[in-house]
Design a protein around this motif. Sequence first.
Motif, PDB file in Angstrom:
ATOM      1  N   LYS A 217      48.777  82.599  32.406  1.00 34.56           N
ATOM      2  CA  LYS A 217      48.043  82.300  34.159  1.00 34.56           C
ATOM      3  C   LYS A 217      49.140  80.839  33.083  1.00 34.56           C
ATOM      4  N   CYS A 317      55.431  89.257  44.284  1.00 37.20           N
ATOM      5  CA  CYS A 317      55.411  89.888  42.580  1.00 37.20           C
ATOM      6  C   CYS A 317      53.784  90.268  43.249  1.00 37.20           C
ATOM      7  N   SER A 320      47.159  90.609  41.478  1.00 37.89           N
ATOM      8  CA  SER A 320      47.295  90.158  39.875  1.00 37.89           C
ATOM      9  C   SER A 320      45.770  90.914  40.236  1.00 37.89           C
ATOM     10  N   ARG A 321      46.372  92.103  40.474  1.00 38.66           N
ATOM     11  CA  ARG A 321      44.610  93.245  39.800  1.00 38.66           C
ATOM     12  C   ARG A 321      45.529  95.037  38.687  1.00 38.66           C
ATOM     13  N   LEU A 325      48.319  93.056  37.325  1.00 43.53           N
ATOM     14  CA  LEU A 325      48.251  92.250  36.593  1.00 43.53           C
ATOM     15  C   LEU A 325      49.990  91.698  35.651  1.00 43.53           C
ATOM     16  N   ALA A 328      53.293  91.053  36.856  1.00 42.76           N
ATOM     17  CA  ALA A 328      52.755  89.480  37.618  1.00 42.76           C
ATOM     18  C   ALA A 328      53.139  88.854  36.472  1.00 42.76           C
ATOM     19  N   ASN A 329      53.057  89.572  35.412  1.00 42.34           N
ATOM     20  CA  ASN A 329      53.445  88.775  34.225  1.00 42.34           C
ATOM     21  C   ASN A 329      54.618  88.481  33.613  1.00 42.34           C
TER      22      ASN A 329
END
Length: 347
Positions: A217, A317, A320-321, A325, A328-329
């Motif tokens: 995060k 982006c 986040s699923r 995730l 996106a990271n």
Amino acid sequence: MQTKLLRPSEEPAAIEEAGALLRAGEVVGIPTETVYGLAADALNPQAVKRIFEAKGRPQDNPLIVHIADLSMVREIATEFPPEAQKLADAFWPGPLTIILPKQDKIPMVTSGGLNTVGIRFPVHPMAQAIIRAAGVPLAAPSANISGRPSTTTAQHVMEDLHGKIAAVVDGGPCSVGVESTVVSLCGERPRLLRPGGISLEQLQSVLGEVDVDRALKEKIDDSEKVSAPGMKYRHYAPKAPVTVVFGTPEASAQYIAQRLGQHTGVLCFDDCAQLFCGKAVVETFGPSDDEAQQAREVFDALRRFDDTDCTEIFAQCPPSRGIGLAVANRIKKAAGFHVIDLTEEQA
């Protein structure tokens, strides 16, 4: 050094040649289902140091040890708890790394100075064959210059590392496209340290509650000690600075379209590309509703920006699923967590 490109599809002895090089302490680029790995004998500290030298990688960044048989775990980890067995039954071989307490025979240079080690059993048949030919577990971070986008083809590896390693084994393009998921079993509860080819939801279906490390995060300070690769330092980044725009595809596309300059690059979903064509350097990485394709294409797209004259990059982006995730990271890491979150502005 002349880096040899080995093609097992054309050269029957290529796998054995790669194994012989690894046994001799050389470094070899190898295919896996996630990204290409830069492999060396995990038990040979001098060979492992050559990985760090070739990549320009900080030596406190731990490496993942790859195996081709569950029996190899015994020479790497001091224990294999029930949670590890559950994960192995569900996801090995596959894109999952499990962090466990390490055996003394794993050199500290391999583990980044830690008393733990990440272990992965790749599903790629060529990766398994190379490990068996080498006869030892292989330490193998992504086969790229440290900080650059990871490599998903043999040609990418040659672009980054030609002249720095002994050989690259061409196994075709990687099927997953982002690195393995890393989960630690060394604390009170399982902890997700890096999202990847196995989703958080899949981990939870096997383990129940799984903590999520804050490295997913926010940016981790370079002075902090971390247990897995990719948790700190600048990663996956093209040369131009990246700004991530997080929100619905429509909202993020509109935000970016209003900020285009003469040398702006845009990493966008296929279905948003028409908004930017002719106005920016555009690279697409899959439809907005297909996170698996985004995972396969994101590093290729980021690398292509380095062949352009763009001086800034805006990136859409995914949510986040699932494997989104991980995508996106990687995009946020490429941007150094410079994120414009439109969902917060709308809240």
